[in-house]
Design a protein around this motif. Structure first.
Motif, mmCIF file in Angstrom:
data_model
loop_
_atom_site.group_PDB
_atom_site.id
_atom_site.type_symbol
_atom_site.label_atom_id
_atom_site.label_comp_id
_atom_site.label_asym_id
_atom_site.label_seq_id
_atom_site.Cartn_x
_atom_site.Cartn_y
_atom_site.Cartn_z
ATOM 1 N N THR A 72 0.826 -1.197 0.000
ATOM 2 C CA THR A 72 0.000 0.000 0.000
ATOM 3 C C THR A 72 0.864 1.254 0.000
ATOM 4 O O THR A 72 1.838 1.336 0.747
ATOM 5 C CB THR A 72 -0.873 0.023 1.264
ATOM 6 N N ASN B 10 1.447 4.653 1.379
ATOM 7 C CA ASN B 10 0.994 5.464 2.506
ATOM 8 C C ASN B 10 0.608 6.870 2.076
ATOM 9 O O ASN B 10 -0.017 7.607 2.846
ATOM 10 C CB ASN B 10 2.104 5.538 3.565
ATOM 11 N N LEU C 97 -7.106 4.019 6.287
ATOM 12 C CA LEU C 97 -6.476 2.788 5.848
ATOM 13 C C LEU C 97 -6.649 1.684 6.886
ATOM 14 O O LEU C 97 -6.887 0.519 6.545
ATOM 15 C CB LEU C 97 -5.001 3.037 5.566
ATOM 16 N N ILE D 73 2.459 -2.229 3.567
ATOM 17 C CA ILE D 73 2.488 -0.777 3.495
ATOM 18 C C ILE D 73 3.901 -0.325 3.159
ATOM 19 O O ILE D 73 4.887 -0.991 3.482
ATOM 20 C CB ILE D 73 2.005 -0.136 4.822
ATOM 21 N N CYS E 112 2.224 3.663 10.815
ATOM 22 C CA CYS E 112 2.310 2.326 11.412
ATOM 23 C C CYS E 112 1.912 2.354 12.880
ATOM 24 O O CYS E 112 1.199 1.462 13.365
ATOM 25 C CB CYS E 112 3.717 1.779 11.253
#
Length: 285
Positions: A75, A77, A85, A104, A140
């Motif tokens: 993904t 970011n 997300l 990610i 994260c």
């Protein structure tokens, strides 16, 4: 033992073709995981050709498979706010019955013009490298907290600010889906050391791959984390007419400690391609 998976780039190809390949792979036990990428426009071939939105497609494929672990490699970011997300990913984990591997990364590098254009085309900002690294680390942190916090919380970061943030439903996996971070820069590897369960790097230059893995070991040691806690993953290209180089790359990767192997399948996909992968690449390597 290595764990093998496939990657189908969702561009210049039809939905039914990707669905067929994933359902074939779902019936082949030697293939354990399957991946899409996250681009909004093609990064190869006809620049005006089809490219499917990754998370939407992943949810559809999750609903029509039963065994494969699945995710996006990886993904961007830059495309979606992290709280949104987290909600999208939690939904896919529920739809899949707890099979999501959450990929990610920082987003497209600025020197890739076909990838860079998708930001301007969709009204998305493209910040500098330092911003992309800092915002990835905060994303994260926030996503993991949203998946685990039993109560709403506030977050006041340099790049992310949230008030009353909360995610319900939570992912089915506990404490949360494995976090897969993809990339190779030294700054990104510091984020990997702190946040990743799996680290993925593109193959093609094994001396560099090995050097990057050693650098990750060093960054883990600096923060007191066991480097063995992070599974090493590599993406390798596939040729249907000449599988020998891929077999050799698999052997080199596993010898270097990369036991999560993602095999990139080019379109068009031959009939029975999943079984071909198992026979010609997995068993033969």
């Amino acid at each position: 033992m290595p764990r093998f998976g496939i990657m189908t780039a969702p561009m210049q190809v039809g939905y039914e073709d990707i669905l067929r390949v994933w359902q074939e792979a779902d019936a082949v036990p030697l293939i354990e995981h399957a991946w899409l990428f996250d681009h909004l426009m093609p990064i190869g071939g006809d620049p005006l050709g089809p490219a499917y939105e990754g998370w939407t497609l992943l949810s559809a494929l999750a609903a029509q498979t039963r065994r494969l672990r699945l995710g996006l490699l990886v993904t961007s970011n830059r495309f979606r706010p992290p709280a949104m997300l987290a909600k999208i990913a939690a939904t896919v984990d529920v739809v899949s019955g707890g099979r999501l591997d959450f990929g990610i990364g920082a987003g497209s590098r600025p020197d890739h013009p076909l990838a860079r254009r998708e930001y301007e085309a969709h009204g998305l900002p493209f910040h500098d490298f330092a911003h992309s690294m800092g915002s990835l680390a905060e994303a994260c942190t926030v996503i993991r907290q949203l998946w685990t916090s039993p109560e709403p919380f506030d977050f006041d970061g340099e790049f992310v600010q949230l008030t009353g943030a909360y995610c319900n439903p939570k992912p089915l996996q506990h404490p949360y889906p494995p976090i897969v971070i993809g990339g190779r820069s030294s700054a990104l590897l510091r984020v990997v050391a702190r946040h990743a369960d799996i680290w993925n790097i593109p193959g093609g230059n094994m001396p560099d791959v090995i050097a990057r893995s050693a650098l990750l070991d060093r960054y883990c040691a600096e923060i007191g984390r066991d480097p063995a806690d992070i599974t090493r993953s590599i993406h390798l290209g596939v040729s249907y007419t000449d599988p020998a180089p891929t077999r050799a790359a698999i052997r080199a990767a596993t010898d270097a400690g990369f036991h999560h192997i993602v095999l990139g399948l080019p379109a068009p996909y031959p009939e029975g391609v999943a079984q071909w992968v198992a026979n010609e690449l997995v068993i033969s390597s």
